[in-house]
Design a protein around this motif. Sequence first.
Motif, PDB file in Angstrom:
ATOM      1  N   GLY A 435       0.920  -1.023   0.229  1.00 36.18           N
ATOM      2  CA  GLY A 435      -0.020   0.067   0.044  1.00 36.18           C
ATOM      3  C   GLY A 435       0.666   1.095   0.129  1.00 36.18           C
ATOM      4  O   GLY A 435       0.437   2.362   0.252  1.00 36.18           O
ATOM      5  N   THR A 436       1.951   1.204  -0.213  1.00 32.03           N
ATOM      6  CA  THR A 436       3.091   2.443  -0.473  1.00 32.03           C
ATOM      7  C   THR A 436       3.028   3.068  -1.807  1.00 32.03           C
ATOM      8  O   THR A 436       3.997   2.990  -2.322  1.00 32.03           O
ATOM      9  CB  THR A 436       4.507   1.867  -0.084  1.00 32.03           C
ATOM     10  OG1 THR A 436       4.913   0.885  -0.724  1.00 32.03           O
ATOM     11  CG2 THR A 436       4.290   1.642   1.613  1.00 32.03           C
ATOM     12  N   TYR A 437       1.756   3.377  -2.280  1.00 32.21           N
ATOM     13  CA  TYR A 437       1.539   4.150  -3.503  1.00 32.21           C
ATOM     14  C   TYR A 437       0.362   4.959  -3.378  1.00 32.21           C
ATOM     15  O   TYR A 437      -0.299   4.847  -2.613  1.00 32.21           O
ATOM     16  CB  TYR A 437       1.585   3.237  -4.517  1.00 32.21           C
ATOM     17  CG  TYR A 437       0.252   2.262  -4.728  1.00 32.21           C
ATOM     18  CD1 TYR A 437      -0.860   2.659  -5.393  1.00 32.21           C
ATOM     19  CD2 TYR A 437       0.077   1.162  -3.817  1.00 32.21           C
ATOM     20  CE1 TYR A 437      -2.044   2.006  -5.329  1.00 32.21           C
ATOM     21  CE2 TYR A 437      -1.165   0.512  -3.668  1.00 32.21           C
ATOM     22  CZ  TYR A 437      -1.989   0.942  -4.404  1.00 32.21           C
ATOM     23  OH  TYR A 437      -3.067   0.114  -4.251  1.00 32.21           O
ATOM     24  N   ASP A 438       0.275   5.865  -4.320  1.00 31.78           N
ATOM     25  CA  ASP A 438      -0.701   6.691  -4.511  1.00 31.78           C
ATOM     26  C   ASP A 438      -1.778   6.117  -5.573  1.00 31.78           C
ATOM     27  O   ASP A 438      -3.025   6.079  -5.453  1.00 31.78           O
ATOM     28  CB  ASP A 438      -0.360   8.058  -4.748  1.00 31.78           C
ATOM     29  CG  ASP A 438       0.353   8.693  -3.631  1.00 31.78           C
ATOM     30  OD1 ASP A 438       0.006   8.474  -2.376  1.00 31.78           O
ATOM     31  OD2 ASP A 438       1.451   9.237  -3.706  1.00 31.78           O
ATOM     32  N   LEU A 439      -1.095   6.151  -6.618  1.00 34.16           N
ATOM     33  CA  LEU A 439      -2.150   5.547  -8.009  1.00 34.16           C
ATOM     34  C   LEU A 439      -1.249   4.603  -8.645  1.00 34.16           C
ATOM     35  O   LEU A 439      -0.015   4.495  -8.415  1.00 34.16           O
ATOM     36  CB  LEU A 439      -2.481   6.524  -8.891  1.00 34.16           C
ATOM     37  CG  LEU A 439      -3.242   7.798  -8.450  1.00 34.16           C
ATOM     38  CD1 LEU A 439      -2.653   9.017  -8.061  1.00 34.16           C
ATOM     39  CD2 LEU A 439      -4.509   8.043  -9.253  1.00 34.16           C
ATOM     40  N   ALA A 440      -1.600   3.548  -9.676  1.00 34.80           N
ATOM     41  CA  ALA A 440      -1.062   2.614 -10.092  1.00 34.80           C
ATOM     42  C   ALA A 440      -1.575   2.326 -11.455  1.00 34.80           C
ATOM     43  O   ALA A 440      -2.912   2.237 -11.455  1.00 34.80           O
ATOM     44  CB  ALA A 440      -0.694   1.429  -9.471  1.00 34.80           C
ATOM     45  N   PHE A 441      -0.716   2.128 -12.385  1.00 35.04           N
ATOM     46  CA  PHE A 441      -1.315   1.506 -13.687  1.00 35.04           C
ATOM     47  C   PHE A 441      -1.887   0.210 -13.564  1.00 35.04           C
ATOM     48  O   PHE A 441      -0.964  -0.633 -12.958  1.00 35.04           O
ATOM     49  CB  PHE A 441      -0.404   1.881 -14.889  1.00 35.04           C
ATOM     50  CG  PHE A 441       0.089   2.924 -15.387  1.00 35.04           C
ATOM     51  CD1 PHE A 441      -0.911   3.928 -16.004  1.00 35.04           C
ATOM     52  CD2 PHE A 441       1.174   3.681 -15.006  1.00 35.04           C
ATOM     53  CE1 PHE A 441      -0.805   5.065 -16.371  1.00 35.04           C
ATOM     54  CE2 PHE A 441       1.530   5.008 -15.358  1.00 35.04           C
ATOM     55  CZ  PHE A 441       0.528   5.727 -16.128  1.00 35.04           C
ATOM     56  N   ASP A 442      -2.884  -0.111 -14.014  1.00 34.02           N
ATOM     57  CA  ASP A 442      -3.772  -1.477 -13.629  1.00 34.02           C
ATOM     58  C   ASP A 442      -4.211  -2.132 -14.833  1.00 34.02           C
ATOM     59  O   ASP A 442      -4.555  -1.291 -15.798  1.00 34.02           O
ATOM     60  CB  ASP A 442      -4.629  -1.222 -12.633  1.00 34.02           C
ATOM     61  CG  ASP A 442      -5.239  -2.427 -11.930  1.00 34.02           C
ATOM     62  OD1 ASP A 442      -4.752  -3.503 -12.197  1.00 34.02           O
ATOM     63  OD2 ASP A 442      -6.213  -2.320 -11.175  1.00 34.02           O
ATOM     64  N   GLY A 443      -4.187  -3.272 -14.945  1.00 40.52           N
ATOM     65  CA  GLY A 443      -5.114  -3.978 -16.156  1.00 40.52           C
ATOM     66  C   GLY A 443      -5.177  -5.496 -15.923  1.00 40.52           C
ATOM     67  O   GLY A 443      -4.352  -6.079 -15.227  1.00 40.52           O
ATOM     68  N   TRP A 444      -6.395  -6.152 -16.168  1.00 42.50           N
ATOM     69  CA  TRP A 444      -6.536  -7.516 -16.088  1.00 42.50           C
ATOM     70  C   TRP A 444      -6.956  -7.982 -17.499  1.00 42.50           C
ATOM     71  O   TRP A 444      -7.916  -7.201 -18.200  1.00 42.50           O
ATOM     72  CB  TRP A 444      -7.841  -7.680 -15.116  1.00 42.50           C
ATOM     73  CG  TRP A 444      -7.042  -7.583 -13.638  1.00 42.50           C
ATOM     74  CD1 TRP A 444      -6.878  -6.408 -13.079  1.00 42.50           C
ATOM     75  CD2 TRP A 444      -6.619  -8.420 -12.818  1.00 42.50           C
ATOM     76  NE1 TRP A 444      -6.446  -6.420 -11.660  1.00 42.50           N
ATOM     77  CE2 TRP A 444      -6.247  -7.866 -11.683  1.00 42.50           C
ATOM     78  CE3 TRP A 444      -6.855  -9.775 -12.807  1.00 42.50           C
ATOM     79  CZ2 TRP A 444      -6.021  -8.722 -10.553  1.00 42.50           C
ATOM     80  CZ3 TRP A 444      -6.502 -10.633 -11.627  1.00 42.50           C
ATOM     81  CH2 TRP A 444      -6.016 -10.028 -10.488  1.00 42.50           C
ATOM     82  N   SER A 445      -6.730  -9.290 -17.759  1.00 38.23           N
ATOM     83  CA  SER A 445      -7.583  -9.971 -18.912  1.00 38.23           C
ATOM     84  C   SER A 445      -8.758 -10.700 -18.231  1.00 38.23           C
ATOM     85  O   SER A 445      -8.798 -11.183 -17.237  1.00 38.23           O
ATOM     86  CB  SER A 445      -6.634 -11.080 -19.117  1.00 38.23           C
ATOM     87  OG  SER A 445      -5.429 -10.636 -19.904  1.00 38.23           O
ATOM     88  N   VAL A 446      -9.996 -10.454 -18.889  1.00 37.94           N
ATOM     89  CA  VAL A 446     -11.309 -10.889 -18.494  1.00 37.94           C
ATOM     90  C   VAL A 446     -11.452 -12.086 -19.174  1.00 37.94           C
ATOM     91  O   VAL A 446     -11.520 -12.186 -20.052  1.00 37.94           O
ATOM     92  CB  VAL A 446     -12.471  -9.724 -18.560  1.00 37.94           C
ATOM     93  CG1 VAL A 446     -13.489  -9.915 -18.007  1.00 37.94           C
ATOM     94  CG2 VAL A 446     -11.851  -8.266 -18.049  1.00 37.94           C
ATOM     95  N   ASN A 447     -12.151 -12.985 -18.222  1.00 42.47           N
ATOM     96  CA  ASN A 447     -12.702 -14.205 -18.958  1.00 42.47           C
ATOM     97  C   ASN A 447     -14.070 -14.205 -19.345  1.00 42.47           C
ATOM     98  O   ASN A 447     -14.636 -13.082 -18.766  1.00 42.47           O
ATOM     99  CB  ASN A 447     -12.685 -15.365 -17.658  1.00 42.47           C
ATOM    100  CG  ASN A 447     -11.000 -15.775 -17.202  1.00 42.47           C
ATOM    101  OD1 ASN A 447      -9.950 -15.563 -18.263  1.00 42.47           O
ATOM    102  ND2 ASN A 447     -10.978 -16.007 -16.053  1.00 42.47           N
ATOM    103  N   PRO A 448     -14.558 -15.114 -20.171  1.00 42.26           N
ATOM    104  CA  PRO A 448     -15.769 -15.060 -20.622  1.00 42.26           C
ATOM    105  C   PRO A 448     -16.921 -14.777 -19.584  1.00 42.26           C
ATOM    106  O   PRO A 448     -17.851 -14.199 -19.742  1.00 42.26           O
ATOM    107  CB  PRO A 448     -16.167 -16.302 -21.230  1.00 42.26           C
ATOM    108  CG  PRO A 448     -14.724 -16.367 -22.116  1.00 42.26           C
ATOM    109  CD  PRO A 448     -14.005 -16.116 -20.710  1.00 42.26           C
TER     110      PRO A 448
END
Length: 603
Positions: A435-448
């Motif tokens: 939790g030592t951040y303010d914002l973060a680039f994020d992304g997930w692969s979504v399943n059907p």
Amino acid sequence: MSRSRTPRLAAAAGVAALTLTTGLAPQQAAAEDGRKVLTVAVAQSVDSLSPFLATRLVSTSINRLMYEYLTGYDVKDAHSIPGLATKWSPSADKLTWTYTIRSDATWSDGHRITAEDAAWTFNTMMTDEKAGTANGSFVTNFRKVTAPSPTQLVIELDKPQATMTALDVPIVPKHVWEKVGDFSTFHNDKSFPVVGSGPFVLTGYKPDSYVRLEANKKFWRGAPKFDELVFRYYKDQDAAVAALRKGEVSFVAGSPSLTPAQAASLKGEENIKVNDAPGRRFYALATNPGARARDGRRFGDGHESLLDQRVRQALFMAVDRKALIDKVFQGHAVEGAGYIPPRFSSYYWEPSPDQELAYDPAQAARLLDQAGYQKNGAGKRVGKDGRPITYRVLCHATDPNDKAVGQYLKEWWGELGIGVRLDCLDNVSDPWLAGTYDLAFDGWSVNPDPDFVLSIHTCAALPATPKDTGATDNFICDKKYDDLYARQLAEYDPAKRANLVKQMESRLYDLGYMNVMAYPNAVEAYRTDRIASIETMPKDAGNIYGQDGYWSWWSAVPAASDSSSDGAGSAGVITGVVVGVVILAGAGGFLAMRRRATAEDRE
């Protein structure tokens, strides 16, 4: 899982694992016996090869090749199809599900696959929290799992669960895994070959260098056409593209996609085909909502201003999504909105005009003023402590998009009077989990079936204590969201369930914790003089790497001109090992393999 993870040094046995029983060097053996070797360049390192722990896209993709699931997804339209289970049926109240396990499948060591293997897998996840690290959300409603016979599996539920034909859980061999002591430290990478049931068998691995698999001749659907499959890690994506040009690898996927410039440079080149299709991922900016554990204790040091919903929404209203699609992705993406990409049309959601947080810097400034974050004489927004606000944004050092978008954030948020510090790291896991951040680039692969990516924002996904590691993506915990999650999971009617999922997306959007900026295309390339044909998913305009299944690598047909291995087969692995040792030793030793990946890496 412990938050203070112990680094695990790479085993010297990783190099030895490349030596074949013939006694020949791997590249010699490939040339002499005519084996077909397909090498895939990846920009992600493996977090774990244990299906109970793995969350990174490369790791879950490899697990799909090693282990079958009860059901699979059809390559054409992703509807549920038989896997280890040939058929399934629920009771009238849908609280008991019976699966018929196929009788024609064996483990790669010759043992028959039975319902007991599946029952043991699920029961272990139900009774050992460590074994539920990666996929525990699938068994939270399970009351009892039994195997009355070798071909019959019975799952009894506490309440209805809509994911019973889409349980994305690799089934492991009981006779192997029942010997494991601590599931949180066992990474399935010490003894080769690894016993599995999928189209490929794991035969070699070296952290931050390569994963080597061989075709499973006993696979019930039939053996793959390539004899060997190698995933070779490249920290530098341009180097991976160069390796494709030189024929050192046959396929390159990027991180997870090629940049527009890389794709453009490959188009038109002899013997190279670029695949550009709608992707199954979203690309987002996530705020730290105040890292916390289920026991109520908070930890980390996220900026206190981000606890204010007005501030979060102001930041997102100062992000020009259209500009990012045009200038960063150069048209190889769709503008972001809801949490699930448009490829999954049943669940795709867009905000109404009066709900949309459209690009509006003036309104963003007004929201910050209303929240009490005024500009000082130097034009800088100041926090409650009187200091100018500068947000730390976690950025992946191997992802060019993060760096490019980060520069735009500096410009756009700078106009609001807010500073930006890009923390571009090879390993973002540690600060993210702490939790030592303010914002973060994020992304997930979504399943059907989107249940998993929805579950990681529930309160139940938080770590039990600050010392533990939960399944949470970003420490979000909202009671209204949780209620919607429980309702969609229990809803069997597809239309009603889709409506509930869209309400969940709407809630996430309004809270402002997740700003989905884009849905990137899957942009990848391969050599046609090495691969004659390969299956995309969906069949029409789909991706090759990171599929919801093993169709691409199982279906790949060697080109006629590929008389033995490709240039990066086993020979390429040896090169990768040598380079890896030099680089890592120069950094003071082998890099630690992380027990838990972060959200951007998930399948």
